[in-house]
Design a protein around this motif. Structure first.
Motif, short mmCIF file in Angstrom:
data_model
loop_
_atom_site.label_atom_id
_atom_site.label_comp_id
_atom_site.label_asym_id
_atom_site.label_seq_id
_atom_site.Cartn_x
_atom_site.Cartn_y
_atom_site.Cartn_z
N VAL A 65 8.53 -2.12 -6.46
CA VAL A 65 9.58 -0.60 -7.08
C VAL A 65 10.58 -0.36 -6.79
N ASP A 66 10.82 -0.44 -5.24
CA ASP A 66 11.56 0.38 -4.60
C ASP A 66 13.04 -1.32 -4.59
N ASP A 67 13.09 -2.50 -4.99
CA ASP A 67 13.48 -3.61 -5.19
C ASP A 67 13.88 -3.90 -6.47
N TRP A 68 13.40 -2.75 -7.18
CA TRP A 68 12.90 -3.95 -8.72
C TRP A 68 14.18 -4.89 -9.44
N VAL A 69 15.19 -4.53 -8.83
CA VAL A 69 16.50 -5.38 -10.13
C VAL A 69 16.52 -6.15 -8.35
N LYS A 70 17.01 -6.11 -7.08
CA LYS A 70 17.14 -7.30 -6.79
C LYS A 70 15.80 -8.52 -6.45
N ILE A 71 14.49 -8.48 -7.23
CA ILE A 71 13.61 -9.63 -7.20
C ILE A 71 14.27 -9.44 -8.62
N LYS A 72 14.28 -8.87 -9.91
CA LYS A 72 15.01 -9.82 -10.28
C LYS A 72 15.80 -10.45 -10.21
N ARG A 73 16.93 -10.68 -9.63
CA ARG A 73 18.05 -11.19 -9.45
C ARG A 73 18.06 -12.21 -8.59
N THR A 74 16.98 -12.20 -7.61
CA THR A 74 16.95 -13.39 -6.20
C THR A 74 15.89 -13.83 -6.23
N VAL A 75 14.77 -13.78 -7.36
CA VAL A 75 13.31 -14.34 -6.65
C VAL A 75 12.81 -15.23 -8.25
N LEU A 76 12.69 -16.29 -8.42
CA LEU A 76 12.10 -17.33 -9.30
C LEU A 76 11.12 -17.63 -9.68
N VAL A 77 10.31 -18.17 -10.18
CA VAL A 77 9.05 -18.71 -9.70
C VAL A 77 8.91 -19.37 -11.06
N LEU A 78 7.95 -20.72 -10.45
CA LEU A 78 7.94 -22.05 -11.27
C LEU A 78 7.10 -22.29 -11.44
N GLY A 79 6.48 -22.35 -12.49
CA GLY A 79 4.75 -23.11 -12.59
C GLY A 79 4.70 -24.29 -13.81
N VAL A 80 3.18 -24.13 -14.07
CA VAL A 80 3.44 -25.12 -15.36
C VAL A 80 2.45 -24.42 -16.24
N LYS A 81 3.26 -24.70 -17.41
CA LYS A 81 1.99 -23.82 -19.00
C LYS A 81 0.65 -24.65 -18.97
N LYS A 82 -0.13 -24.24 -18.79
CA LYS A 82 -1.65 -24.94 -18.95
C LYS A 82 -2.24 -24.31 -20.52
N GLY A 83 -1.75 -23.51 -21.39
CA GLY A 83 -2.50 -22.70 -22.17
C GLY A 83 -1.45 -23.27 -23.77
N LEU A 84 -1.71 -24.79 -24.38
CA LEU A 84 -0.85 -25.14 -25.43
C LEU A 84 -1.01 -24.95 -26.71
N ALA A 85 -1.88 -24.03 -26.56
CA ALA A 85 -2.04 -23.55 -28.51
C ALA A 85 -1.17 -22.35 -28.80
N MET A 86 -1.05 -22.29 -30.40
CA MET A 86 -0.62 -21.82 -31.43
C MET A 86 -1.14 -20.50 -31.11
N ARG A 87 -0.16 -19.04 -31.40
CA ARG A 87 -1.05 -18.08 -31.52
C ARG A 87 -0.59 -17.45 -33.23
N PRO A 88 -1.21 -17.50 -33.96
CA PRO A 88 -0.66 -16.55 -35.65
C PRO A 88 -0.43 -15.42 -35.39
N ASN A 89 0.51 -15.18 -35.33
CA ASN A 89 1.45 -13.99 -35.92
C ASN A 89 1.60 -12.89 -37.11
N GLY A 90 2.38 -13.98 -38.25
CA GLY A 90 2.50 -12.90 -39.56
C GLY A 90 2.83 -11.59 -39.19
N ARG A 91 4.27 -11.57 -38.18
CA ARG A 91 4.72 -10.27 -38.50
C ARG A 91 6.34 -11.21 -38.45
N SER A 92 6.74 -10.65 -37.00
CA SER A 92 8.30 -11.28 -37.13
C SER A 92 7.89 -13.17 -37.50
N ALA A 93 7.01 -13.60 -37.24
CA ALA A 93 7.15 -14.52 -37.16
C ALA A 93 5.74 -15.78 -37.02
#
Length: 364
Positions: A65-93
């Motif tokens: 928490v003490d480095d909340w903004v610093k982490i957002k500015r300096t850290v990046l995470v790279l991954g692979v999206k596992k779940g590719l399903a579409m979820r029904p919404n009905g509100r904004s989309a």
């Protein structure tokens, strides 16, 4: 001693992102997009992790928490999206598409995503973009034509693309957003849609051909300066609307979140008047909006007290709010039901008086 006034101001991108550490899943470099992103930050420290969700030093670490903004500015995470399903919404989309990212470099004090991650919320980019785009295209093809107009869209199936982040910022990191826009350009029965608080003018060159909907989030500017941390100024977002319409985007507005305080009605009227004065006829003719009142959370309240307590003067109002269990099982704070109904009626009344052409697609 160097005169500070002689130093060039940092670019907007560097103020927002200056990546010095990248957490990567093992398979990231097997994907072209993963290699491209890593090549953008050749000097960044690389730390291999088993999963983009399993980084104990980052997530669930209260000391962050003490480095909340610093982490957002300096850290990046790279991954692979596992779940590719579409979820029904009905509100904004109609559907929620598989996310191409999670987290954000901006630091809006009311954001729900860090409630799930805990104490850190930098951008996670998913590098298997071809798989995500193919999954969306297959799903849209199976849907066939949209046979009846609704509050979401009169003719197209709409897919929300940025549920857990801000795609305008993601586009600073990779070409995922460009690829998503291109995917919907070729889908005659579908549109992509995402909300944003950041004006990234690189998107003006993506040639969306009215198959991507951008929803600029707006609120009174003096409130945004407190709670919309590290975002584009409200005036810049308003100024961008016509440019994005001319570039071929469908542009809607998100009045979100609506925060109740003494004088809130007058401030929103002034905002509507500012927007109305800036819109071209072309922008007005296609304009729609969503209205979303604030939802807050006790855990996020505690996080904010650690890094931005001033925001909580606006967000944490137990005198006006009541507890409600969310679909995910968390206890959230929302405005009391009877009062919120009255607030919403008043909000829509003011909007209709100032911007009668702006149809409300969705209100919550």
């Amino acid at each position: 001693m160097e005169d500070l006034l002689d130093r060039p101001a940092p670019s907007p991108i560097l103020r927002l992102l200056e990546v010095s550490r990248i957490y990567t899943e093992p398979a990231v470099e097997e994907y072209a997009r993963g290699r491209e992103v890593l090549a953008r930050y050749p000097d960044a420290e690389r730390i291999h992790v088993p999963s983009h969700w399993n980084i104990p030093t980052l997530y669930g670490n209260e000391g962050n928490v003490d480095d909340w903004v610093k982490i957002k500015r300096t850290v990046l995470v790279l991954g692979v999206k596992k779940g590719l399903a579409m979820r029904p919404n009905g509100r904004s989309a109609d559907f929620i598409a598989p996310s191409t990212s999670n987290g954000c470099a901006m630091a809006c004090a009311y954001c729900y995503v860090p409630r799930r991650k805990g104490f850190a919320n930098p951008i996670s980019v998913f590098v298997n973009i071809e798989q995500i785009c193919r999954a969306i295209a297959r799903h849209a093809t199976k849907q066939g034509p949209k046979t009846a107009p609704d509050q979401i869209d009169p003719a197209a199936w709409v897919y929300d693309l940025g549920e857990n982040g801000d795609l305008s910022v993601d586009a600073l990191v990779s070409d995922n957003v460009r690829d998503m826009v291109a995917t919907f350009r070729d889908l005659p029965n579908a549109k992509g849609s995402f909300a944003t608080k950041y004006v990234n003018r690189d998107l003006l060159g993506y040639d969306p051909q009215e198959r991507t909907r951008v929803r600029f989030s707006l609120m009174p500017a003096h409130v945004a300066r407190v709670v919309d941390v590290r975002t584009s100024p409200i005036a810049d977002r308003i100024a961008a609307i016509d440019d994005f319409v001319r570039a071929g985007y469908e542009v809607h507005l998100n009045f979100s979140p609506v925060i109740v305080y003494d004088g809130w009605e007058a401030d929103w009227r002034a905002l509507f008047e500012e927007v109305d004065a800036r819109l071209s006829r072309q922008a007005r003719e296609q304009m729609r909006c969503e209205i979303i009142f604030l939802t807050h959370n006790a855990n996020l309240h505690e996080v904010n007290l650690g890094w931005h307590p001033k925001a909580e003067d606006l967000l944490w109002r137990p005198d006006l709010q009541q507890w409600k269990r969310s679909e995910s099982g968390q206890w959230n704070l929302r405005y009391k039901v009877a009062d919120k109904r009255r607030y919403l009626e008043r909000f829509q009344q003011i909007l209709a008086e100032v911007m009668p052409y702006c149809e409300v697609r969705y209100a919550f």
